[in-house]
Scaffold this motif. Structure first.
Motif, PDB file in Angstrom:
ATOM      1  N   LYS A  52       5.558   6.290  -3.054  1.00 54.51           N
ATOM      2  CA  LYS A  52       6.330   6.592  -1.852  1.00 54.51           C
ATOM      3  C   LYS A  52       5.714   5.918  -0.626  1.00 54.51           C
ATOM      4  CE  LYS A  52       8.110  11.016  -3.484  1.00 54.51           C
ATOM      5  NZ  LYS A  52       8.058  12.470  -3.332  1.00 54.51           N
ATOM      6  N   LEU A  53       4.390   5.918  -0.541  1.00 53.03           N
ATOM      7  CA  LEU A  53       3.723   5.260   0.582  1.00 53.03           C
ATOM      8  C   LEU A  53       4.015   3.765   0.597  1.00 53.03           C
ATOM      9  CD1 LEU A  53       0.254   7.034   0.694  1.00 53.03           C
ATOM     10  CD2 LEU A  53       2.031   7.084   2.455  1.00 53.03           C
ATOM     11  N   GLN A  54       4.069   3.146  -0.576  1.00 54.30           N
ATOM     12  CA  GLN A  54       4.395   1.725  -0.654  1.00 54.30           C
ATOM     13  C   GLN A  54       5.817   1.473  -0.162  1.00 54.30           C
ATOM     14  OE1 GLN A  54       2.400  -0.875  -1.268  1.00 54.30           O
ATOM     15  NE2 GLN A  54       0.787   0.661  -1.235  1.00 54.30           N
ATOM     16  N   VAL A  55       6.750   2.349  -0.537  1.00 48.46           N
ATOM     17  CA  VAL A  55       8.135   2.218  -0.077  1.00 48.46           C
ATOM     18  C   VAL A  55       8.192   2.376   1.442  1.00 48.46           C
ATOM     19  CG1 VAL A  55      10.439   3.282  -0.122  1.00 48.46           C
ATOM     20  CG2 VAL A  55       9.171   2.952  -2.258  1.00 48.46           C
ATOM     21  N   VAL A  56       7.495   3.374   1.968  1.00 46.12           N
ATOM     22  CA  VAL A  56       7.515   3.615   3.414  1.00 46.12           C
ATOM     23  C   VAL A  56       6.976   2.395   4.164  1.00 46.12           C
ATOM     24  CG1 VAL A  56       6.486   5.010   5.270  1.00 46.12           C
ATOM     25  CG2 VAL A  56       7.443   6.120   3.241  1.00 46.12           C
ATOM     26  N   LYS A  57       5.947   1.753   3.647  1.00 49.13           N
ATOM     27  CA  LYS A  57       5.427   0.537   4.274  1.00 49.13           C
ATOM     28  C   LYS A  57       6.501  -0.551   4.297  1.00 49.13           C
ATOM     29  CE  LYS A  57       0.617   1.305   3.062  1.00 49.13           C
ATOM     30  NZ  LYS A  57      -0.526   0.855   2.247  1.00 49.13           N
ATOM     31  N   GLN A  58       7.242  -0.679   3.207  1.00 49.42           N
ATOM     32  CA  GLN A  58       8.321  -1.661   3.155  1.00 49.42           C
ATOM     33  C   GLN A  58       9.434  -1.316   4.143  1.00 49.42           C
ATOM     34  OE1 GLN A  58       8.587  -4.630   1.505  1.00 49.42           O
ATOM     35  NE2 GLN A  58       6.416  -4.222   1.179  1.00 49.42           N
TER      36      GLN A  58
END
Length: 68
Positions: A52-58
């Motif tokens: 989820k953190l990776q998605v939020v960064k994107q």
């Protein structure tokens, strides 16, 4: 090496970045409200917090690159 703190439990699940503006932009295939793809929206509940953190960064990148 980091030591684990026994008083700190697992982190709660990250909340969905949904803004309630659910409309797909068919040019870039992102939601106009939260900037997630259909796969990211549908898979959110099954993702780990790290995913989820990776998605939020994107999402931050997409939001800044998107013409307003």
């Amino acid at each position: 090496m980091r030591r684990k703190n026994p008083k700190i439990g697992p982190l709660p699940d990250l909340p969905s970045p949904c803004t309630g503006v659910c409309s797909m932009d068919m040019q870039n295939l992102y939601c106009r409200g939260c900037f997630r793809t259909r796969l990211e929206i549908g898979g959110w509940a099954l993702m780990s917090n790290e995913e989820k953190l990776q998605v939020v960064k994107q999402l931050h990148i997409r939001r800044h690159e998107s013409p307003s």
